[in-house]
Design a protein around this motif. Structure first.
Motif, PDB file in Angstrom:
ATOM      1  N   LEU A  32      22.228  48.041  40.194  1.00  0.00           N
ATOM      2  CA  LEU A  32      22.807  46.959  40.993  1.00  0.00           C
ATOM      3  C   LEU A  32      23.335  47.462  42.337  1.00  0.00           C
ATOM      4  CD1 LEU A  32      24.697  45.192  38.066  1.00  0.00           C
ATOM      5  CD2 LEU A  32      22.663  44.330  39.251  1.00  0.00           C
ATOM      6  N   TRP A  33      23.892  48.668  42.344  1.00  0.00           N
ATOM      7  CA  TRP A  33      24.446  49.266  43.570  1.00  0.00           C
ATOM      8  C   TRP A  33      23.936  50.707  43.663  1.00  0.00           C
ATOM      9  CZ3 TRP A  33      27.504  46.392  40.138  1.00  0.00           C
ATOM     10  CH2 TRP A  33      27.938  45.153  40.626  1.00  0.00           C
ATOM     11  N   GLU A  56      31.500  49.280  46.716  1.00  0.00           N
ATOM     12  CA  GLU A  56      31.770  47.974  46.100  1.00  0.00           C
ATOM     13  C   GLU A  56      33.074  48.052  45.309  1.00  0.00           C
ATOM     14  OE1 GLU A  56      30.878  43.970  44.821  1.00  0.00           O
ATOM     15  OE2 GLU A  56      29.982  45.254  46.354  1.00  0.00           O
ATOM     16  N   THR A  57      33.969  47.098  45.549  1.00  0.00           N
ATOM     17  CA  THR A  57      35.181  46.990  44.730  1.00  0.00           C
ATOM     18  C   THR A  57      34.865  46.060  43.576  1.00  0.00           C
ATOM     19  OG1 THR A  57      36.589  47.320  46.663  1.00  0.00           O
ATOM     20  CG2 THR A  57      37.613  46.366  44.706  1.00  0.00           C
ATOM     21  N   ALA A 147      37.694  46.344  31.453  1.00  0.00           N
ATOM     22  CA  ALA A 147      38.618  46.512  32.578  1.00  0.00           C
ATOM     23  C   ALA A 147      38.001  47.433  33.613  1.00  0.00           C
ATOM     24  CB  ALA A 147      39.953  47.106  32.098  1.00  0.00           C
ATOM     25  N   CYS A 148      38.567  47.381  34.817  1.00  0.00           N
ATOM     26  CA  CYS A 148      38.215  48.328  35.871  1.00  0.00           C
ATOM     27  C   CYS A 148      39.505  48.754  36.561  1.00  0.00           C
ATOM     28  CB  CYS A 148      37.241  47.708  36.879  1.00  0.00           C
ATOM     29  SG  CYS A 148      36.743  48.878  38.164  1.00  0.00           S
ATOM     30  N   ASN A 149      39.816  50.043  36.480  1.00  0.00           N
ATOM     31  CA  ASN A 149      41.048  50.569  37.052  1.00  0.00           C
ATOM     32  C   ASN A 149      40.743  51.718  38.000  1.00  0.00           C
ATOM     33  OD1 ASN A 149      42.492  48.832  35.357  1.00  0.00           O
ATOM     34  ND2 ASN A 149      42.621  50.359  33.737  1.00  0.00           N
ATOM     35  N   ALA A 150      41.743  52.070  38.796  1.00  0.00           N
ATOM     36  CA  ALA A 150      41.616  53.236  39.660  1.00  0.00           C
ATOM     37  C   ALA A 150      41.808  54.501  38.835  1.00  0.00           C
ATOM     38  CB  ALA A 150      42.650  53.175  40.780  1.00  0.00           C
ATOM     39  N   ARG A 159      42.808  64.188  45.089  1.00  0.00           N
ATOM     40  CA  ARG A 159      41.349  64.039  45.208  1.00  0.00           C
ATOM     41  C   ARG A 159      40.977  62.575  45.396  1.00  0.00           C
ATOM     42  NH1 ARG A 159      38.659  68.459  42.939  1.00  0.00           N
ATOM     43  NH2 ARG A 159      36.869  67.658  44.123  1.00  0.00           N
ATOM     44  N   LYS A 160      39.693  62.326  45.506  1.00  0.00           N
ATOM     45  CA  LYS A 160      39.174  60.974  45.774  1.00  0.00           C
ATOM     46  C   LYS A 160      39.542  60.007  44.649  1.00  0.00           C
ATOM     47  CE  LYS A 160      36.523  57.980  47.994  1.00  0.00           C
ATOM     48  NZ  LYS A 160      35.058  58.138  48.131  1.00  0.00           N
ATOM     49  N   GLN A 161      39.915  58.802  45.048  1.00  0.00           N
ATOM     50  CA  GLN A 161      40.208  57.774  44.051  1.00  0.00           C
ATOM     51  C   GLN A 161      38.910  57.050  43.705  1.00  0.00           C
ATOM     52  OE1 GLN A 161      42.492  53.858  44.610  1.00  0.00           O
ATOM     53  NE2 GLN A 161      44.061  55.199  43.751  1.00  0.00           N
ATOM     54  N   LEU A 162      38.595  57.012  42.422  1.00  0.00           N
ATOM     55  CA  LEU A 162      37.371  56.391  41.927  1.00  0.00           C
ATOM     56  C   LEU A 162      37.702  55.090  41.213  1.00  0.00           C
ATOM     57  CD1 LEU A 162      35.846  59.647  40.367  1.00  0.00           C
ATOM     58  CD2 LEU A 162      35.546  58.784  42.693  1.00  0.00           C
TER      59      LEU A 162
END
Length: 595
Positions: A32-33, A56-57, A147-150, A159-162
């Motif tokens: 999709l992305w 994409e968020t 769910a989708c969390n940081a 480090r990078k936030q995913l």
């Protein structure tokens, strides 16, 4: 994996099933992305997740799209095929695919490591496995992204936030439905929801994460638990101490905390400036309580010395680890240390365990707990004090004690304290996450570091052993687990309000307040609701606020010295005399019944 092991009741198959689902999730996102970068995607205790770096968020609608794509992948019957590459080729392979996180993971592996990959259709992922043999093994209608969390890459806030997408999957749709229903019930019981709605605690952004404010109800309940613990410990032979909340780094250097726990401490001053004093808030009470023993010369007659303290502790936890009252940066604990002769070790350890069991059983938490024998990791010796021989001896002694006492336990490698092995009593919250509630630790190292000695029966100076223990653990965490266990309806003996007296008319106000005075004199916590509201509304509000007992007072009750009693779960208890009700509730409180 052989055919007869393809059953979801098998934990290994369940883990493999969910691990494969994480790959299907990543494949769906990449379809999709396509520019999304892949990090890691393991199975976990209740499902799976994948960490992703995407422009994409992801929203709830996106999760629905990903679920649909996952179902398509399952129907495509893609075979999962494993292959290996040498380290250099594996790095080049992932560089070519534009997967920097995978490249970093491979670079951390040894030069001679066998780097394995799994391919399904057009999708390939770095992975040690194992996996199912085909995506058709996964039932698409049993998949749910939850769910989708940081999430920071490798758990490092610098480090990078995913974005971390969580999911769960079951072989049958009705199993998924049952799980979703269970999760919904858990959310209703979540102490973060119940505790805030019932006004037990709150948090404030300008104060900070992990620093909850206990509101009057929460403060009262913890006070009740604390008094109970302190009185019980006194009856079990403990002496009460009260020690400072901070100390110079010199103390922590002796104990080893400065070398092994400095990152977890709140430090005041420059820790690298040896010319100026540097203080730190205490993460543990042990080095402070040892000073009680060291206050004067000791003999075998002083032992066992059981020291207990209601200790406020401070630990510099990562912000992502904070969770309501369960994991906080400032907390209060029923901490204690037993300074003993070596031959007293098993008897005193048993006493600590018996006290912990009594606490858990009285609170109604025993059935939710399990035991973990936490040991050191001989491959990670820099984390610990002492040498392998000392650790082998301490763990051997502890194993003998646990086996003699018939304790059923799991072993946790690299879960020990830096100075000794421990028995951790674990308790799960409503979402199934396990945290330590109570701990009992054997320490054969620190007494010598502090120069602790006693004169034994033979007139010789000897070094004592120490047991570090909690009887109930962290009060905040215990309150959280109690709120979840009882869905906010705490047992009457620990409820902040035990009786609410509801008036039907203002003509009975005087009688209502006489009852309150009577119950208060008995040590009960009673309140009067004399608002000009309908009695039905007052009862409903009492039910919603989980008040254990309500007494409805009208003209007849006031005239005859009666009360119409209700219990929040049992409903109408009938009309009785005030004295009879007092006897009823007193028995409930005195026996610490869980109603």
């Amino acid at each position: 994996m052989s055919e007869d092991l393809y059953t979801f009741e098998n934990p290994e198959f369940r883990k493999t099933y969910w691990h494969t689902c994480s790959h299907v999730l990543a494949q769906a996102v990449k379809r999709l992305w396509p520019d999304t970068k892949l990090a890691i995607g393991p199975s976990i205790e209740n499902g799976f997740y994948y960490d992703l770096d995407s422009t994409e968020t992801f929203t709830g609608d996106d999760l629905t799209k990903i679920e649909a794509e996952m179902r398509k992948i399952c129907k495509e019957k893609l075979k999962l095929e494993r292959f290996e590459l040498p380290r250099a080729e594996a790095i080049a392979y992932m560089e070519e695919k534009g997967e920097p996180y995978k490249v970093e993971l491979i670079q951390d592996l040894p030069e001679d490591a066998h780097i394995s990959f799994y391919t399904q259709g057009e999708f390939t992922d770095l992975c040690a496995g194992p996996h199912l043999d085909s995506t058709v093994r996964i039932k698409g209608n049993g998949i749910k992204l939850t769910a989708c969390n940081a999430a920071y890459w490798r758990g490092d806030s610098s480090r990078k936030q995913l974005q971390r997408i969580y999911g769960v999957a079951f072989p049958k749709k009705d199993e998924l439905d049952a799980y979703i229903k269970q999760v919904e019930e858990a959310r209703k019981r979540d102490h973060n929801k119940v505790g805030r709605e019932l006004e037990y605690f709150t948090t404030v952004d300008v104060i900070g994460q992990g620093l909850p404010i206990l509101l009057p109800k929460g403060a009262r309940t913890i006070q009740l638990l604390q008094r109970w613990v302190e009185d019980t410990e006194q009856a079990w032979g403990y002496q009460l101490t009260k020690t400072p909340l901070m100390a110079k780094r010199d103390l922590y250097r002796i104990s080893g905390h400065w070398d092994h726990y400095q990152d977890g401490m709140f430090i005041m001053g420059d820790p690298n400036d040896e010319e100026k004093e540097c203080f730190a808030l205490r993460p543990m009470t042990c080095p402070f309580q040892y000073q009680v023993f060291l206050n004067r010369a000791r003999s075998y007659r002083d032992l066992p010395m059981r020291l207990g303290e209601t200790s406020t502790l401070f630990r510099n936890e990562e912000s992502g680890e904070m969770h309501g009252l369960i994991r906080v940066r400032q907390f209060t604990i029923s901490e204690g240390h037993l300074i003993i002769r070596p031959e007293q070790l098993e008897e005193e350890f048993k006493g600590c365990l018996d006290l912990a069991k009594y606490m858990m059983e009285t609170m109604g938490l025993a059935e939710d707990c399990s035991y973990r024998f936490s040991q050191w990791d001989p491959n990670n010796t820099g984390k610990y004090e002492g040498n392998p021989e000392q650790w082998e001896m301490a763990q051997s002694v502890m194993k003998t004690i646990l086996d003699d006492l018939g304790v059923e336990y799991e072993i946790g490698i690299d879960e020990a304290a830096f100075y000794g092995p421990k028995l951790d009593i674990q308790c799960k919250n409503v979402f199934g996450k396990e945290d330590t509630l109570i701990t009992i630790q054997i320490d054969m190292l620190l007494a010598e570091k502090f120069g602790m000695e006693y004169v034994d029966t033979d007139g010789q100076k000897k070094t004592p052993y120490i047991i570090h223990r909690t009887s109930m653990g962290c009060y905040e965490r215990t309150l959280a687990l109690l709120l979840e266990k009882y869905a906010g309806a705490l047992p009457t003996w620990m409820a902040p309000e035990q009786v609410r007296i509801l008036t039907i008319t203002d003509r009975v106000d005087d009688y209502a307040y006489e009852l309150k005075k009577k119950f208060t004199a008995m040590g009960l916590r009673a309140e009067v609701d004399d608002r000009n509201e309908k009695i039905g509304k007052k009862i409903r509000e009492g039910q919603l606020e989980k008040v254990p007992y309500m007494l409805i007072i009208g003209d007849k009750e006031a005239e005859d010295g009666l009360v119409a009693a209700r219990h929040r779960a049992e409903g109408d208890l009938g009309v009785m005399s005030a004295d009879d009700f007092a006897a009823l509730i007193k028995e409930v409180v005195d026996t610490k019944a869980t109603k």
